[in-house]
Design a protein around this motif. Structure first.
Motif, short mmCIF file in Angstrom:
data_model
loop_
_atom_site.label_atom_id
_atom_site.label_comp_id
_atom_site.label_asym_id
_atom_site.label_seq_id
_atom_site.Cartn_x
_atom_site.Cartn_y
_atom_site.Cartn_z
N ASP A 31 34.65 48.06 35.57
CA ASP A 31 36.05 47.66 35.47
C ASP A 31 36.37 46.58 36.50
O ASP A 31 37.09 45.62 36.19
N ARG A 32 35.83 46.68 37.71
CA ARG A 32 36.04 45.65 38.73
C ARG A 32 35.44 44.32 38.29
O ARG A 32 35.98 43.26 38.55
N ILE A 33 34.29 44.39 37.63
CA ILE A 33 33.65 43.17 37.13
C ILE A 33 34.52 42.52 36.07
O ILE A 33 34.79 41.31 36.13
N ALA A 34 35.00 43.30 35.11
CA ALA A 34 35.85 42.76 34.05
C ALA A 34 37.13 42.16 34.63
O ALA A 34 37.57 41.08 34.22
N ALA A 35 37.72 42.83 35.63
CA ALA A 35 38.95 42.32 36.25
C ALA A 35 38.69 41.00 36.99
O ALA A 35 39.52 40.09 36.95
N ALA A 36 37.55 40.89 37.66
CA ALA A 36 37.21 39.66 38.36
C ALA A 36 37.02 38.51 37.38
O ALA A 36 37.44 37.38 37.65
N ILE A 37 36.41 38.79 36.25
CA ILE A 37 36.23 37.76 35.22
C ILE A 37 37.59 37.29 34.70
O ILE A 37 37.83 36.09 34.53
N GLU A 38 38.51 38.23 34.50
CA GLU A 38 39.85 37.87 34.04
C GLU A 38 40.59 37.03 35.07
O GLU A 38 41.26 36.06 34.72
N ARG A 39 40.45 37.38 36.37
CA ARG A 39 41.10 36.58 37.42
C ARG A 39 40.52 35.16 37.46
O ARG A 39 41.19 34.23 37.89
N ASP A 40 39.27 35.03 36.99
CA ASP A 40 38.62 33.73 36.97
C ASP A 40 38.91 32.98 35.67
O ASP A 40 38.33 31.93 35.41
N GLY A 41 39.78 33.53 34.84
CA GLY A 41 40.20 32.84 33.62
C GLY A 41 39.40 33.18 32.37
O GLY A 41 39.56 32.53 31.35
N GLY A 42 38.56 34.20 32.42
CA GLY A 42 37.76 34.58 31.26
C GLY A 42 38.09 35.98 30.77
O GLY A 42 38.90 36.68 31.36
#
Length: 92
Positions: A31-42
């Motif tokens: 979940d932290r990985i997915a959230a980081a990707i979203e913060r990076d615009g993906g």
């Protein structure tokens, strides 16, 4: 992209998860990985592979590294240079 990861001992997923010797559940790390990707615009569409190689304990500091290449993303979480997990996925 590199970001700090720390799951505190009061995280709601931890009670009952290896009582007396808690380990952060893999799904919390994903979940932290997915959230980081979203913060990076993906947006993470699919995880193709992930390998958990060491536990992360509550309160331990770790580092998440993301490497994007087109629609592919590679991720790794390490603690003091030692892998906790690594994998790759596909972006939407």
């Amino acid at each position: 992209m590199t970001i700090a990861v720390r799951i505190e001992a009061d995280h709601p997923s931890l009670p009952g998860h290896f009582p007396g010797d808690p380990v952060v559940p893999g799904v919390v790390l994903l979940d932290r990985i997915a959230a980081a990707i979203e913060r990076d615009g993906g947006t993470l569409r699919r995880i193709h592979s992930v390998k958990f190689v060491a536990p992360l304990r509550p309160g331990e500091d770790a580092v998440l590294t993301l490497a994007r290449d087109g629609a592919r993303v590679r991720f790794r979480i390490e603690r003091d240079g030692v892998a906790i997990l690594g994998g790759e996925g596909e972006l939407a």
